[in-house]
Design a protein around this motif. Structure first.
Motif, PDB file in Angstrom:
ATOM      1  N   ALA A   1      63.284  93.348  19.882  1.00 41.20           N
ATOM      2  CA  ALA A   1      64.303  92.446  20.416  1.00 41.20           C
ATOM      3  C   ALA A   1      65.567  93.144  20.915  1.00 41.20           C
ATOM      4  CB  ALA A   1      64.690  91.429  19.349  1.00 41.20           C
ATOM      5  N   CYS A   2      65.893  94.295  20.410  1.00 37.69           N
ATOM      6  CA  CYS A   2      67.147  94.951  20.823  1.00 37.69           C
ATOM      7  C   CYS A   2      67.085  95.294  22.312  1.00 37.69           C
ATOM      8  CB  CYS A   2      67.366  96.224  20.002  1.00 37.69           C
ATOM      9  SG  CYS A   2      68.768  97.205  20.589  1.00 37.69           S
ATOM     10  N   PRO A   3      67.987  94.742  23.126  1.00 34.63           N
ATOM     11  CA  PRO A   3      67.931  95.000  24.564  1.00 34.63           C
ATOM     12  C   PRO A   3      68.216  96.459  24.923  1.00 34.63           C
ATOM     13  CG  PRO A   3      69.922  93.803  24.005  1.00 34.63           C
ATOM     14  CD  PRO A   3      69.082  93.849  22.770  1.00 34.63           C
ATOM     15  N   ALA A   4      68.856  97.171  24.040  1.00 34.69           N
ATOM     16  CA  ALA A   4      69.135  98.583  24.299  1.00 34.69           C
ATOM     17  C   ALA A   4      68.073  99.487  23.675  1.00 34.69           C
ATOM     18  CB  ALA A   4      70.516  98.951  23.759  1.00 34.69           C
ATOM     19  N   ASN A   5      67.089  98.884  23.018  1.00 33.21           N
ATOM     20  CA  ASN A   5      65.967  99.630  22.424  1.00 33.21           C
ATOM     21  C   ASN A   5      66.449 100.701  21.429  1.00 33.21           C
ATOM     22  OD1 ASN A   5      63.244 100.113  22.077  1.00 33.21           O
ATOM     23  ND2 ASN A   5      63.145 101.635  23.707  1.00 33.21           N
ATOM     24  N   LEU A   6      67.377 100.284  20.561  1.00 28.32           N
ATOM     25  CA  LEU A   6      67.968 101.246  19.625  1.00 28.32           C
ATOM     26  C   LEU A   6      67.211 101.348  18.308  1.00 28.32           C
ATOM     27  CD1 LEU A   6      71.748 100.435  20.149  1.00 28.32           C
ATOM     28  CD2 LEU A   6      70.347 102.183  21.263  1.00 28.32           C
ATOM     29  N   TYR A   7      66.369 100.360  18.033  1.00 23.35           N
ATOM     30  CA  TYR A   7      65.553 100.393  16.812  1.00 23.35           C
ATOM     31  C   TYR A   7      64.177 100.909  17.183  1.00 23.35           C
ATOM     32  CZ  TYR A   7      69.031  97.380  14.591  1.00 23.35           C
ATOM     33  OH  TYR A   7      70.187  96.866  14.069  1.00 23.35           O
ATOM     34  N   LYS A   8      63.780 101.996  16.561  1.00 29.18           N
ATOM     35  CA  LYS A   8      62.466 102.566  16.869  1.00 29.18           C
ATOM     36  C   LYS A   8      61.705 102.801  15.567  1.00 29.18           C
ATOM     37  CE  LYS A   8      63.645 104.795  21.222  1.00 29.18           C
ATOM     38  NZ  LYS A   8      65.020 104.363  21.394  1.00 29.18           N
TER      39      LYS A   8
ATOM     40  N   SER B   1      74.471  95.962   7.739  1.00 34.51           N
ATOM     41  CA  SER B   1      75.910  95.813   7.687  1.00 34.51           C
ATOM     42  C   SER B   1      76.358  95.840   9.143  1.00 34.51           C
ATOM     43  CB  SER B   1      76.539  96.957   6.890  1.00 34.51           C
ATOM     44  OG  SER B   1      77.930  96.955   7.084  1.00 34.51           O
ATOM     45  N   TRP B   2      76.808  94.698   9.651  1.00 39.79           N
ATOM     46  CA  TRP B   2      77.069  94.559  11.099  1.00 39.79           C
ATOM     47  C   TRP B   2      78.493  94.090  11.308  1.00 39.79           C
ATOM     48  CZ3 TRP B   2      78.728  92.325  15.385  1.00 39.79           C
ATOM     49  CH2 TRP B   2      78.068  92.518  16.594  1.00 39.79           C
ATOM     50  N   GLN B   3      79.229  94.846  12.096  1.00 39.95           N
ATOM     51  CA  GLN B   3      80.555  94.401  12.524  1.00 39.95           C
ATOM     52  C   GLN B   3      80.819  94.975  13.896  1.00 39.95           C
ATOM     53  OE1 GLN B   3      83.521  96.114   9.851  1.00 39.95           O
ATOM     54  NE2 GLN B   3      81.937  97.536   9.186  1.00 39.95           N
TER      55      GLN B   3
ATOM     56  N   SER C   1      64.070 103.831  12.715  1.00 36.17           N
ATOM     57  CA  SER C   1      65.056 104.823  13.139  1.00 36.17           C
ATOM     58  C   SER C   1      66.067 104.085  14.016  1.00 36.17           C
ATOM     59  CB  SER C   1      64.325 105.923  13.922  1.00 36.17           C
ATOM     60  OG  SER C   1      65.201 106.606  14.763  1.00 36.17           O
ATOM     61  N   PHE C   2      67.347 104.300  13.786  1.00 36.25           N
ATOM     62  CA  PHE C   2      68.368 103.526  14.499  1.00 36.25           C
ATOM     63  C   PHE C   2      69.543 104.419  14.858  1.00 36.25           C
ATOM     64  CE2 PHE C   2      72.337 101.013  14.272  1.00 36.25           C
ATOM     65  CZ  PHE C   2      72.110 100.177  15.351  1.00 36.25           C
ATOM     66  N   ASP C   3      70.063 104.210  16.081  1.00 38.43           N
ATOM     67  CA  ASP C   3      71.264 104.924  16.520  1.00 38.43           C
ATOM     68  C   ASP C   3      72.200 103.905  17.149  1.00 38.43           C
ATOM     69  OD1 ASP C   3      73.219 106.527  17.518  1.00 38.43           O
ATOM     70  OD2 ASP C   3      71.923 107.672  18.858  1.00 38.43           O
TER      71      ASP C   3
ATOM     72  N   GLY D   1      74.428 103.440  21.486  1.00 36.95           N
ATOM     73  CA  GLY D   1      74.264 102.708  22.742  1.00 36.95           C
ATOM     74  C   GLY D   1      74.303 101.201  22.566  1.00 36.95           C
ATOM     75  N   CYS D   2      74.898 100.744  21.477  1.00 35.15           N
ATOM     76  CA  CYS D   2      74.874  99.318  21.145  1.00 35.15           C
ATOM     77  C   CYS D   2      75.666  98.493  22.147  1.00 35.15           C
ATOM     78  CB  CYS D   2      75.440  99.117  19.738  1.00 35.15           C
ATOM     79  SG  CYS D   2      75.492  97.393  19.229  1.00 35.15           S
ATOM     80  N   LEU D   3      75.071  97.364  22.556  1.00 44.15           N
ATOM     81  CA  LEU D   3      75.694  96.445  23.508  1.00 44.15           C
ATOM     82  C   LEU D   3      76.493  95.346  22.806  1.00 44.15           C
ATOM     83  CD1 LEU D   3      72.591  96.118  25.858  1.00 44.15           C
ATOM     84  CD2 LEU D   3      74.610  97.562  26.203  1.00 44.15           C
ATOM     85  N   GLU D   4      76.508  95.372  21.478  1.00 51.36           N
ATOM     86  CA  GLU D   4      77.280  94.416  20.667  1.00 51.36           C
ATOM     87  C   GLU D   4      76.851  92.968  20.921  1.00 51.36           C
ATOM     88  OE1 GLU D   4      81.458  95.398  21.218  1.00 51.36           O
ATOM     89  OE2 GLU D   4      80.889  97.501  21.443  1.00 51.36           O
ATOM     90  N   CYS D   5      75.573  92.782  21.171  1.00 50.96           N
ATOM     91  CA  CYS D   5      75.069  91.439  21.499  1.00 50.96           C
ATOM     92  C   CYS D   5      74.800  90.608  20.259  1.00 50.96           C
ATOM     93  CB  CYS D   5      73.808  91.551  22.344  1.00 50.96           C
ATOM     94  SG  CYS D   5      72.388  92.261  21.467  1.00 50.96           S
ATOM     95  N   GLY D   6      74.528  91.252  19.122  1.00 53.75           N
ATOM     96  CA  GLY D   6      74.270  90.517  17.884  1.00 53.75           C
ATOM     97  C   GLY D   6      72.824  90.089  17.707  1.00 53.75           C
ATOM     98  N   THR D   7      71.947  90.459  18.627  1.00 53.52           N
ATOM     99  CA  THR D   7      70.552  90.035  18.530  1.00 53.52           C
ATOM    100  C   THR D   7      69.898  90.513  17.237  1.00 53.52           C
ATOM    101  OG1 THR D   7      70.332  90.031  20.921  1.00 53.52           O
ATOM    102  CG2 THR D   7      68.296  90.160  19.650  1.00 53.52           C
ATOM    103  N   CYS D   8      70.136  91.746  16.857  1.00 50.84           N
ATOM    104  CA  CYS D   8      69.487  92.274  15.651  1.00 50.84           C
ATOM    105  C   CYS D   8      69.937  91.503  14.421  1.00 50.84           C
ATOM    106  CB  CYS D   8      69.733  93.767  15.500  1.00 50.84           C
ATOM    107  SG  CYS D   8      71.467  94.264  15.550  1.00 50.84           S
ATOM    108  N   ARG D   9      71.191  91.147  14.373  1.00 48.36           N
ATOM    109  CA  ARG D   9      71.707  90.389  13.233  1.00 48.36           C
ATOM    110  C   ARG D   9      71.086  88.991  13.201  1.00 48.36           C
ATOM    111  NH1 ARG D   9      78.073  89.511  12.530  1.00 48.36           N
ATOM    112  NH2 ARG D   9      77.765  88.726  14.621  1.00 48.36           N
TER     113      ARG D   9
END
Ligand code: SF4
Length: 92
Positions: free
Chosen positions: A39-46, A77-79, A53-55, A58-66
């Motif tokens: 679901a992450c539009p930036a494909n940061l979760y692999k 932990s998301w802020q 694995s997560f970095d 490149g987060c777009l701050e969209c909140g989708t993962c949360r």
């Protein structure tokens, strides 16, 4: 332009001292479907060797993962990034 090219236009001020998203991998290990990897539009979760694995760089701050994580309150932990850091959207 492709989605990857459009995302490449954005600029990021990465906060190297304080991650704005922290992933608790021991909880993610118990998750069967790991929707963040789709679901992450930036494909940061692999997935690497069955582990998340997560970095956050490149987060777009969209909140989708949360929103999509079935264990979000325990696993993430998301802020938003601190002032002056984070994504700067460019619309080409
Ligand atoms: Fe990916 Fe959005 Fe979560 Fe950032 S907030 S890691 S872009 S899903």
């Amino acid at each position: 332009l492709t989605i990857e090219q459009l995302l490449g236009i954005n600029k990021f001020a990465v906060d190297d001292d304080q991650a704005h998203i922290i992933v608790k991998k021991e909880i993610c290990a118990l998750c069967l479907n790991k929707p963040c990897t789709f679901a992450c539009p930036a494909n940061l979760y692999k997935l690497k060797d069955g582990q998340i694995s997560f970095d956050y760089a490149g987060c777009l701050e969209c909140g989708t993962c949360r929103a999509i994580c079935p264990q979000a309150t325990a696993a993430l932990s998301w802020q938003y990034p601190r002032g002056g850091f984070g994504v700067n959207f460019r619309y080409g």
